[in-house]
Design an enzyme around this catalytic site. Structure first.
Site, mmCIF file in Angstrom:
data_model
loop_
_atom_site.group_PDB
_atom_site.id
_atom_site.type_symbol
_atom_site.label_atom_id
_atom_site.label_comp_id
_atom_site.label_asym_id
_atom_site.label_seq_id
_atom_site.Cartn_x
_atom_site.Cartn_y
_atom_site.Cartn_z
ATOM 1 N N TYR A 138 8.392 3.260 11.782
ATOM 2 C CA TYR A 138 8.671 2.720 13.168
ATOM 3 C C TYR A 138 9.956 2.489 13.681
ATOM 4 O O TYR A 138 10.295 1.722 14.700
ATOM 5 C CB TYR A 138 7.655 1.349 13.064
ATOM 6 C CG TYR A 138 6.330 1.524 13.187
ATOM 7 C CD1 TYR A 138 5.602 2.315 12.237
ATOM 8 C CD2 TYR A 138 5.438 1.073 14.059
ATOM 9 C CE1 TYR A 138 4.237 2.533 12.244
ATOM 10 C CE2 TYR A 138 3.997 1.119 14.314
ATOM 11 C CZ TYR A 138 3.634 1.828 13.202
ATOM 12 O OH TYR A 138 2.239 1.887 13.248
ATOM 13 N N LYS A 188 4.655 5.493 -1.744
ATOM 14 C CA LYS A 188 4.471 6.990 -1.853
ATOM 15 C C LYS A 188 5.455 7.740 -2.519
ATOM 16 O O LYS A 188 6.150 8.651 -1.558
ATOM 17 C CB LYS A 188 4.029 7.566 -0.438
ATOM 18 C CG LYS A 188 3.349 8.868 -0.356
ATOM 19 C CD LYS A 188 2.203 9.093 -1.190
ATOM 20 C CE LYS A 188 1.817 10.496 -1.222
ATOM 21 N NZ LYS A 188 0.813 10.975 -2.037
ATOM 22 N N ASP A 221 -2.421 6.774 -1.587
ATOM 23 C CA ASP A 221 -3.640 7.423 -1.602
ATOM 24 C C ASP A 221 -4.589 6.990 -2.612
ATOM 25 O O ASP A 221 -5.877 6.751 -2.356
ATOM 26 C CB ASP A 221 -3.439 8.836 -1.704
ATOM 27 C CG ASP A 221 -2.343 9.380 -2.994
ATOM 28 O OD1 ASP A 221 -1.802 8.483 -3.440
ATOM 29 O OD2 ASP A 221 -2.221 10.658 -3.298
ATOM 30 N N ASP A 245 -0.170 -0.645 8.754
ATOM 31 C CA ASP A 245 -0.769 -0.217 9.887
ATOM 32 C C ASP A 245 -2.188 0.461 9.566
ATOM 33 O O ASP A 245 -3.404 -0.223 9.656
ATOM 34 C CB ASP A 245 -0.184 0.484 10.893
ATOM 35 C CG ASP A 245 -0.959 0.853 12.040
ATOM 36 O OD1 ASP A 245 -1.708 -0.021 12.556
ATOM 37 O OD2 ASP A 245 -1.171 2.042 12.435
ATOM 38 N N ASP A 249 -6.282 -1.578 9.114
ATOM 39 C CA ASP A 249 -7.641 -1.155 9.874
ATOM 40 C C ASP A 249 -8.931 -0.679 8.883
ATOM 41 O O ASP A 249 -9.885 -0.987 9.071
ATOM 42 C CB ASP A 249 -7.284 0.096 10.609
ATOM 43 C CG ASP A 249 -7.031 -0.288 12.074
ATOM 44 O OD1 ASP A 249 -6.380 -1.528 12.294
ATOM 45 O OD2 ASP A 249 -7.518 0.379 13.210
HETATM 46 C C1 IPM Z 1 -1.159 -2.528 15.385
HETATM 47 C C2 IPM Z 1 -1.140 -1.352 16.390
HETATM 48 C C3 IPM Z 1 0.489 -1.153 16.546
HETATM 49 C C4 IPM Z 1 1.127 -0.727 15.318
HETATM 50 C C5 IPM Z 1 0.510 0.206 17.726
HETATM 51 C C6 IPM Z 1 -0.316 -0.185 19.189
HETATM 52 C C7 IPM Z 1 1.771 0.200 17.866
HETATM 53 O O1 IPM Z 1 -1.768 -0.305 15.660
HETATM 54 O O2 IPM Z 1 -0.609 -3.756 15.555
HETATM 55 O O3 IPM Z 1 -1.656 -2.465 14.207
HETATM 56 O O4 IPM Z 1 0.998 0.356 15.005
HETATM 57 O O5 IPM Z 1 1.729 -1.479 14.787
HETATM 58 MN MN MN Z 2 -2.975 -0.824 13.971
#
Ligand code: IPM
Ligand code: MN
Ligand code: NAD
Length: 358
Positions: A138, A188, A221, A245, A249
């Site tokens: 990032y 990785k 992975d 990130d 999720d």
């Molecule tokens: C998160 C989000 C952000 C990230 C995006 C919206 C830039 O997905 O906070 O997890 O990737 O950090």
């Molecule tokens: Mn995210």
């Protein structure tokens, strides 16, 4: 003596305003229960609607305006009509970077009352993901060359500095030491032959300063598979910005969904404010209808209270979330219920009140 905390509120887009309203409801409940605490907030109307009026996501001096606050409480950013890479870079990522919020703390914990999609014998999930939050994939370093031609090339360079890599890994070890837990690095190095080989070397180096702590190192992975097949092996996890990130999720999916997953963007030096937000986005598919689950946003309030040094309240808020889940009578549709966002928030508030009466 009254302690006053100043919070900059950025409800943002989509479901952001709906869920942060419930976070503030919890703070107001705490004020009622504990007159020694005061939470003052100022709302900033920044986001995609602001962009449509002003051509920018926040005021030009927005970062200066936020500086004096003790913390920032953010809902979500992003809405159809404004390209995501503009809305997110000009607001969310700008704040994370300007305030050097280099630690992203994301608890992935299966709370009582939540059914994981995993078979129950695999569902022993209690990990703390420490995501690098200031650089890596990032970093925003890159270019678009020869746009619109057949020779078009897009470059996106990962930036892994020694300072940035070492401080996040060290942070994870300190967390693990305090909690008596192991540390797992997820990288990785087999394919990312510069950045992730370097990451692995730094992990190895830093681990030598913590001889009592058990360490593991996985490729991302395989780690993704183990998240699903054997999540109990992960305690404190440290990983890069992008991997963190994605993995969080995935972790959210294993522990009740995005409606329940919280994150803190922390600058441990406290030189600048830290920012607390659910990890989900603006969910345009359900926005505006009181369908969003506010528990993630409320959990980030719990993280904010911990950060303020009010850990006892942080813990109580989390317990009130858990009581809401085990009671199971006032839950939003994503958790199988029929409650509105506001009803779910009020339920947490009343659980908090009744815990205090005991
Ligand atoms: C998160 C989000 C952000 C990230 C995006 C919206 C830039 O997905 O906070 O997890 O990737 O950090
Ligand atoms: Mn995210
Ligand atoms: P999302 O997290 O907004 O939604 C993914 C799915 O989860 C959707 O089906 C949504 O309805 C559901 N969901 C999310 N939060 C929920 C909640 N609290 N209660 C119930 N259901 C919930 O991700 P997306 O759809 O990929 O992205 C939508 C927008 O949000 C994009 O503009 C994206 O860039 C942005 N985004 C912002 C942030 C942030 O501000 N921190 C984080 C992620 C995505």
């Amino acid at each position: 003596m009254t302690k006053t905390f100043n919070i900059a509120s950025i409800p943002g887009d989509g479901i952001g305003p709906e869920v942060t309203a419930e976070g503030f409801k919890i703070l107001q409940t705490i004020e009622k229960l504990d007159p020694s605490l005061r939470f003052q907030s100022k709302e900033f109307p920044w986001g995609c609607e602001f962009y449509s009026r002003h051509g920018k996501m926040m005021d030009d001096d927005g970062i200066e305006q936020l500086k004096p606050f003790d913390a920032i409480y953010l809902g979500a950013v992003g809405y159809p009509g404004v390209p995501d890479h503009i809305s997110l870079w000009d607001l969310l990522l700008r704040i994370r970077k300007s305030f050097d919020q280099y630690v992203n703390i994301r608890p992935i914990t299966l709370l009582d009352g939540v059914t994981s999609p995993l078979r129950s014998e695999y569902a022993d999930i209690d990990m703390l993901v420490i995501r690098e939050n200031s650089e890596g994939e990032y970093a925003g370093a890159g270019d678009r060359l020869f746009q619109g031609t057949k020779e078009e090339v897009a470059l996106q360079t990962g930036v892994f500095s020694r300072k940035g890599t070492e401080r996040i890994i060290r942070y994870a070890f300190e967390e693990a030491r305090a909690a008596g837990k192991s540390v797992t690095s997820i990288s990785k190095g087999n394919a990312l032959n510069y950045s992730m080989v370097f990451w692995d070397e730094v992990f190895e180096e830093v681990s030598r300063d913590y001889p009592g702590i058990t360490t593991y190192s996985y490729l991302v992975d395989a780690a993704s598979m183990f998240f699903v097949t054997d999540p109990a092996r992960f305690e404190v996890v440290v990983t890069s910005n992008l991997f963190g990130d994605i993995l969080t999720d995935l972790g959210a999916g294993l522990t009740g969904g995005l409606g329940l997953a919280a994150g803190a963007n922390v600058n441990p030096t406290k030189e600048y404010p830290s920012m607390f937000e659910p990890i989900h986005g603006s969910a345009p598919d359900i926005a505006g209808g009181q369908k969003a689950n506010p528990l993630a946003a409320i959990w980030s309030v719990s993280q904010m209270l911990d950060f303020f040094g009010e850990e006892a309240w942080g813990k109580k808020v989390l317990q009130a979330i858990e009581k809401t889940l085990t009671d199971g009578d006032v839950l939003t549709p994503d958790m199988g219920g029929t409650a509105t966002t506001a009803e779910a928030g009020s339920k947490v508030a009343s659980c908090l009140e009744s815990m205090m009466e005991k």
